[in-house]
Motif scaffolding. Structure first.
Motif, PDB file in Angstrom:
ATOM      1  N   THR A  25      51.364  45.971  32.861  1.00 37.36           N
ATOM      2  CA  THR A  25      49.902  45.854  33.231  1.00 37.36           C
ATOM      3  C   THR A  25      50.040  44.677  34.366  1.00 37.36           C
ATOM      4  N   SER A  26      48.816  44.598  35.138  1.00 44.82           N
ATOM      5  CA  SER A  26      48.716  43.562  36.315  1.00 44.82           C
ATOM      6  C   SER A  26      49.161  42.296  35.701  1.00 44.82           C
ATOM      7  N   LEU A  27      48.584  41.745  34.611  1.00 46.07           N
ATOM      8  CA  LEU A  27      48.721  40.470  33.883  1.00 46.07           C
ATOM      9  C   LEU A  27      50.169  40.282  33.712  1.00 46.07           C
ATOM     10  N   GLU A  28      51.039  41.240  33.087  1.00 44.81           N
ATOM     11  CA  GLU A  28      52.277  41.070  32.895  1.00 44.81           C
ATOM     12  C   GLU A  28      53.368  41.028  34.369  1.00 44.81           C
ATOM     13  N   ARG A  29      52.778  41.921  35.354  1.00 46.05           N
ATOM     14  CA  ARG A  29      53.481  41.854  36.611  1.00 46.05           C
ATOM     15  C   ARG A  29      53.175  40.416  37.262  1.00 46.05           C
ATOM     16  N   TYR A  30      52.033  39.964  36.990  1.00 46.77           N
ATOM     17  CA  TYR A  30      51.630  38.492  37.625  1.00 46.77           C
ATOM     18  C   TYR A  30      52.567  37.375  37.053  1.00 46.77           C
ATOM     19  N   LYS A  31      52.668  37.645  35.745  1.00 50.83           N
ATOM     20  CA  LYS A  31      53.596  36.626  35.017  1.00 50.83           C
ATOM     21  C   LYS A  31      54.819  36.646  35.166  1.00 50.83           C
ATOM     22  N   ASP A  32      55.413  37.998  35.747  1.00 50.43           N
ATOM     23  CA  ASP A  32      56.749  38.130  36.188  1.00 50.43           C
ATOM     24  C   ASP A  32      56.975  37.401  37.629  1.00 50.43           C
ATOM     25  N   ILE A  33      55.957  37.397  38.509  1.00 48.97           N
ATOM     26  CA  ILE A  33      55.945  36.705  39.722  1.00 48.97           C
ATOM     27  C   ILE A  33      56.220  35.043  39.523  1.00 48.97           C
ATOM     28  N   ILE A  34      55.104  34.378  38.338  1.00 43.79           N
ATOM     29  CA  ILE A  34      55.250  33.297  38.046  1.00 43.79           C
ATOM     30  C   ILE A  34      56.881  32.942  37.638  1.00 43.79           C
ATOM     31  N   LEU A  35      57.387  33.633  36.828  1.00 38.98           N
ATOM     32  CA  LEU A  35      58.514  33.608  36.269  1.00 38.98           C
ATOM     33  C   LEU A  35      59.744  33.672  37.260  1.00 38.98           C
ATOM     34  N   TYR A  36      59.766  34.733  38.021  1.00 39.46           N
ATOM     35  CA  TYR A  36      60.820  35.274  38.814  1.00 39.46           C
ATOM     36  C   TYR A  36      60.491  34.714  40.287  1.00 39.46           C
ATOM     37  N   GLN A  37      59.485  34.764  40.881  1.00 40.41           N
ATOM     38  CA  GLN A  37      59.398  34.557  42.120  1.00 40.41           C
ATOM     39  C   GLN A  37      57.963  33.439  42.236  1.00 40.41           C
ATOM     40  N   LEU A  65      53.695  32.609  45.325  1.00 38.95           N
ATOM     41  CA  LEU A  65      52.407  31.776  44.873  1.00 38.95           C
ATOM     42  C   LEU A  65      51.919  30.817  45.764  1.00 38.95           C
ATOM     43  N   LYS A  66      52.821  30.136  46.516  1.00 39.59           N
ATOM     44  CA  LYS A  66      52.344  28.984  47.348  1.00 39.59           C
ATOM     45  C   LYS A  66      52.770  29.457  48.750  1.00 39.59           C
ATOM     46  N   ARG A  67      53.684  30.797  49.204  1.00 37.68           N
ATOM     47  CA  ARG A  67      53.681  31.062  50.329  1.00 37.68           C
ATOM     48  C   ARG A  67      52.901  32.178  50.897  1.00 37.68           C
ATOM     49  N   VAL A  68      52.312  33.183  49.960  1.00 35.64           N
ATOM     50  CA  VAL A  68      51.764  34.188  50.402  1.00 35.64           C
ATOM     51  C   VAL A  68      50.176  34.270  49.985  1.00 35.64           C
ATOM     52  N   GLN A  69      49.450  34.899  50.992  1.00 33.58           N
ATOM     53  CA  GLN A  69      48.016  34.781  50.862  1.00 33.58           C
ATOM     54  C   GLN A  69      47.809  35.765  49.438  1.00 33.58           C
ATOM     55  N   LEU A  70      46.746  35.215  48.836  1.00 33.14           N
ATOM     56  CA  LEU A  70      46.461  35.981  47.624  1.00 33.14           C
ATOM     57  C   LEU A  70      46.121  37.300  47.479  1.00 33.14           C
ATOM     58  N   GLY A  71      45.698  37.848  48.813  1.00 32.39           N
ATOM     59  CA  GLY A  71      45.127  39.303  49.172  1.00 32.39           C
ATOM     60  C   GLY A  71      46.311  40.077  49.185  1.00 32.39           C
ATOM     61  N   HIS A  72      47.531  39.460  49.490  1.00 31.08           N
ATOM     62  CA  HIS A  72      48.526  40.128  49.423  1.00 31.08           C
ATOM     63  C   HIS A  72      49.563  40.627  48.275  1.00 31.08           C
ATOM     64  N   ILE A  73      49.206  39.191  47.379  1.00 31.50           N
ATOM     65  CA  ILE A  73      49.599  39.330  45.881  1.00 31.50           C
ATOM     66  C   ILE A  73      48.822  40.370  45.239  1.00 31.50           C
ATOM     67  N   ALA A  74      47.511  40.278  45.292  1.00 27.99           N
ATOM     68  CA  ALA A  74      46.544  41.279  44.776  1.00 27.99           C
ATOM     69  C   ALA A  74      47.001  42.794  45.050  1.00 27.99           C
ATOM     70  N   SER A  75      47.162  42.882  46.333  1.00 25.93           N
ATOM     71  CA  SER A  75      47.685  44.200  46.651  1.00 25.93           C
ATOM     72  C   SER A  75      48.833  44.573  46.180  1.00 25.93           C
ATOM     73  N   TYR A  76      49.796  43.826  46.023  1.00 21.67           N
ATOM     74  CA  TYR A  76      51.122  44.252  45.517  1.00 21.67           C
ATOM     75  C   TYR A  76      50.983  44.355  43.860  1.00 21.67           C
ATOM     76  N   LEU A  77      49.877  43.623  43.359  1.00 19.11           N
ATOM     77  CA  LEU A  77      49.760  44.046  41.860  1.00 19.11           C
ATOM     78  C   LEU A  77      48.918  45.316  41.599  1.00 19.11           C
ATOM     79  N   GLY A  78      48.480  45.722  42.736  1.00 21.48           N
ATOM     80  CA  GLY A  78      47.785  46.900  42.582  1.00 21.48           C
ATOM     81  C   GLY A  78      46.158  46.688  41.951  1.00 21.48           C
ATOM     82  N   ILE A  79      45.610  45.417  42.453  1.00 21.20           N
ATOM     83  CA  ILE A  79      44.386  45.127  41.678  1.00 21.20           C
ATOM     84  C   ILE A  79      43.574  44.156  43.006  1.00 21.20           C
ATOM     85  N   THR A  80      42.304  43.975  42.732  1.00 20.22           N
ATOM     86  CA  THR A  80      41.394  43.370  43.705  1.00 20.22           C
ATOM     87  C   THR A  80      41.737  41.787  43.702  1.00 20.22           C
ATOM     88  N   GLN A  81      41.341  41.394  44.772  1.00 21.76           N
ATOM     89  CA  GLN A  81      41.327  39.793  44.632  1.00 21.76           C
ATOM     90  C   GLN A  81      40.431  39.032  43.586  1.00 21.76           C
TER      91      GLN A  81
END
Length: 187
Positions: free
Chosen positions: A144-156, A160-176
């Motif tokens: 799920t997008s929640l699981e993928r977001y948790k993977d970012i927190i854990l592995y990358q 979250l500090k260096r990339v715009q949230l819009g790009h992260i949302a796009s990467y997760l396949g969800i809206t901002q």
């Protein structure tokens, strides 16, 4: 990361082979926002990130869809151009000012024919890129997008500090908006 560290993390080369490879590697710098690679073009070189961060994306009529982030030590290449000498489908944008190591694919192919160690290094590079692609596909299909977001927190977490949230949302396949909900839920 310096070039020796980057090359070694792919495959340890004998010193003579590494020096031969390094003869063809040049350092380049580009500013934030620079389009390093364009979709539908053959890209005759590959890069390694010394400093900075980049994203790979494909464009639709409505928006850009981010599917990869790369940072220090990672390789930037169009696999389709690298393997088949055909136009790639991705564009690469630099999200920060970047210092990169650049290697012409034609020079690398020549080295593959001259040095078995460098050929093995190139095979290990392609294998590592294939595994990254496989992991991305599996993540997109089964998490799920929640699981993928948790993977970012854990592995990358740096993303979250260096990339715009819009790009992260796009990467997760969800809206901002959905990303904001996920971030609130995790806090």
């Amino acid at each position: 990361m310096n070039i020796d560290q980057i090359l070694d993390q792919i495959y340890i080369l004998p010193e003579a082979s590494k020096n031969s490879l390094k003869e063809y590697i040049t350092e380049v710098s580009h500013p934030k926002g620079y389009c390093l690679m364009e979709a539908d073009k053959v890209i005759p070189h590959l890069y390694f990130i010394r400093k900075g961060i980049a994203r790979a994306y494909s464009s639709t009529s409505d928006n850009d869809i981010t599917f990869w982030f790369g940072s220090e030590g990672q390789c930037i290449l169009s696999m389709k151009s690298y393997v088949e000498d055909k136009p790639g489908y991705e564009s690469i944008e630099l999200l920060e000012d970047c210092d990169l190591y650049r290697l012409e694919t034609e020079n690398l192919r020549t080295l593959f024919n001259e040095d078995i160690h460098i050929a093995n290094w190139g095979r290990k590079l392609a294998e590592a890129e294939m595994i990254k692609s496989e992991e991305l596909i599996i993540s997109r299909q089964f998490k799920t997008s929640l699981e993928r977001y948790k993977d970012i927190i854990l592995y990358q977490p740096d993303l979250l500090k260096r990339v715009q949230l819009g790009h992260i949302a796009s990467y997760l396949g969800i809206t901002q908006v959905s990303l904001s909900r996920i971030r609130a839920e995790i806090k």
